[in-house]
Write an enzyme that holds these catalytic residues in place. Structure first.
Site, short mmCIF file in Angstrom:
data_model
loop_
_atom_site.label_atom_id
_atom_site.label_comp_id
_atom_site.label_asym_id
_atom_site.label_seq_id
_atom_site.Cartn_x
_atom_site.Cartn_y
_atom_site.Cartn_z
N ASP A 80 2.05 2.74 3.46
CA ASP A 80 1.21 3.93 3.29
C ASP A 80 2.03 5.15 2.90
O ASP A 80 1.56 6.29 3.03
CB ASP A 80 0.39 4.22 4.56
CG ASP A 80 -0.77 5.18 4.31
OD1 ASP A 80 -1.26 5.22 3.17
OD2 ASP A 80 -1.16 5.90 5.25
N HIS A 108 -5.60 -0.58 6.15
CA HIS A 108 -5.15 0.05 7.40
C HIS A 108 -5.81 -0.53 8.65
O HIS A 108 -6.11 0.20 9.60
CB HIS A 108 -5.37 1.56 7.34
CG HIS A 108 -4.77 2.24 6.15
ND1 HIS A 108 -3.57 1.84 5.59
CD2 HIS A 108 -5.21 3.30 5.40
CE1 HIS A 108 -3.29 2.63 4.56
NE2 HIS A 108 -4.26 3.50 4.42
N ASN A 148 -1.72 13.74 4.23
CA ASN A 148 -2.68 14.33 5.17
C ASN A 148 -2.30 14.11 6.63
O ASN A 148 -3.17 14.17 7.51
CB ASN A 148 -4.10 13.80 4.91
CG ASN A 148 -4.66 14.27 3.58
OD1 ASN A 148 -4.55 15.44 3.24
ND2 ASN A 148 -5.24 13.36 2.82
N HIS A 199 0.84 -1.20 0.00
CA HIS A 199 0.00 0.00 0.00
C HIS A 199 0.88 1.25 0.00
O HIS A 199 1.49 1.59 1.01
CB HIS A 199 -0.91 0.03 1.23
CG HIS A 199 -2.00 1.06 1.14
ND1 HIS A 199 -3.31 0.74 0.82
CD2 HIS A 199 -1.97 2.41 1.30
CE1 HIS A 199 -4.03 1.85 0.82
NE2 HIS A 199 -3.23 2.88 1.09
N CYS A 200 0.93 1.92 -1.13
CA CYS A 200 1.68 3.17 -1.24
C CYS A 200 1.07 4.01 -2.36
O CYS A 200 0.21 3.53 -3.11
CB CYS A 200 3.17 2.92 -1.48
SG CYS A 200 3.52 1.79 -2.85
N HIS A 201 1.49 5.26 -2.45
CA HIS A 201 0.92 6.19 -3.42
C HIS A 201 2.05 6.96 -4.12
O HIS A 201 3.17 7.06 -3.59
CB HIS A 201 0.01 7.22 -2.73
CG HIS A 201 -1.01 6.63 -1.82
ND1 HIS A 201 -2.17 6.05 -2.28
CD2 HIS A 201 -1.06 6.54 -0.46
CE1 HIS A 201 -2.90 5.63 -1.25
NE2 HIS A 201 -2.24 5.91 -0.14
N ARG A 224 -10.84 0.63 -5.28
CA ARG A 224 -10.91 1.09 -3.89
C ARG A 224 -12.09 2.01 -3.66
O ARG A 224 -12.40 2.85 -4.51
CB ARG A 224 -9.61 1.83 -3.52
CG ARG A 224 -9.47 2.12 -2.03
CD ARG A 224 -8.29 3.01 -1.74
NE ARG A 224 -7.88 2.92 -0.33
CZ ARG A 224 -7.28 3.90 0.32
NH1 ARG A 224 -7.00 5.04 -0.29
NH2 ARG A 224 -6.92 3.75 1.59
#
Length: 291
Positions: free
Chosen positions: A246, A179, A251, A29-31, A122
């Site tokens: 993550d 998460h 944010n 899970h990463c962006h 998602r």
């Protein structure tokens, strides 16, 4: 007018983990965001990210020891999947991806995403990411991606995992709860949210990502107050657990986590090396379809 980014940029120099990751380890899970000169931020984004493109993600992963990753399309880029599509094209085999799909997206669009390396869709239920979606529309989108065998990623927080449990149980596809469902950390491993997540996992088609310890924690680094929740999920069903960083931790407004420290936390959550191998290598290969 260019608006300032929301939150802080990621830690530019994470420490190397205290243990070596197994060959083929996957950050599930990463962006990525940008580069903005090539992929401008769209007007329909829900927040303003820092510019952290695939090259920055790859540098972090090379330092930490990750050979593979799942890039999750972020609402910071709205429905413009350009950065993720480019990463998939330029690094075949290294990345898989999770998309944001609308009911108006055509079968041809979804087929092109599938061919590129997308393997999931998602839905977020958090207020700052657009709020709770219309479940009938969610069902329509799930039906659209079902022929492609995609998983359905669900992003909820607090006790919403309890409230939406009937809907999650009804999904006729593989489901991944992001998460750890972001439970209230003060409730611990036996709180209503984590207890419900374990119950959902028992259905057989529902997985969980042990990620976001930095978001759950009230103590701050090294996030030991989140260990019991993650460890309870691993003990319950290690065959349906994956791990994610993550990165780049969008944010967040407090001190940014050190991603090397987050990897080291995994060793405390999962002290058994064989189980860590399963969570970092075997499970992601099965769930995301890495070659």
């Amino acid at each position: 007018m260019t608006l300032p980014p929301d939150g802080l940029p990621p830690n530019p120099n994470p420490r190397k983990p205290a243990f070596s990751l197994p060959a083929g380890a996957c950050d599930s899970h990463c962006h990525i965001y940008g580069p903005f000169a090539r992929f401008p931020l769209p007007a329909d984004r829900s927040f303003n990210p820092h510019e952290v493109p695939e090259t920055a993600l790859r540098a972090v992963h090379d330092r930490l020891g990750f050979a593979r990753a799942v890039i999750v399309q972020s609402q910071g880029h709205g429905f413009d999947h350009g950065p993720v599509l480019a990463a998939l094209r330029d690094h075949p085999g290294r990345y898989r991806a999770v998309a944001l799909i609308r009911r108006t997206d055509s079968e041809e669009t979804i087929a092109a995403f599938d061919a590129a390396g997308f393997c999931g869709v998602r839905f977020s239920f958090l207020p700052h990411l657009g709020g709770e979606p219309d479940l009938d529309l969610v069902r329509e989108v799930i039906a659209k991606v079902k022929p492609f065998g995609w998983h359905v990623a669900i992003h909820v927080a607090g006790h919403d995992i309890v409230r939406h449990a009937p809907f999650i149980r009804s999904i006729d596809a593989t489901v991944v709860v992001d998460h750890m469902a972001r439970p209230p950390v003060a409730e611990g491993a036996d709180g209503p949210a984590t207890t419900m997540l374990r119950s959902l996992i028992d259905k057989g088609n529902i997985w969980a990502k042990i990620s976001g310890a930095d978001r759950l924690s009230k103590e701050g680094p090294p996030y030991r107050d989140a260990i019991s929740i993650a460890a309870s999920l691993v003990r319950h069903a290690p065959e349906r657990i994956v791990w994610g960083s993550d990165w780049p931790h969008v944010n967040l407004h407090g001190p940014m986590p050190d991603d090397g420290e987050l990897v080291d936390l995994l060793a405390q959550v999962v002290p058994d090396e064989a189980v860590r191998h399963r969570i970092l290598v075997d499970n992601p290969k099965e769930l995301f379809g890495f070659p």
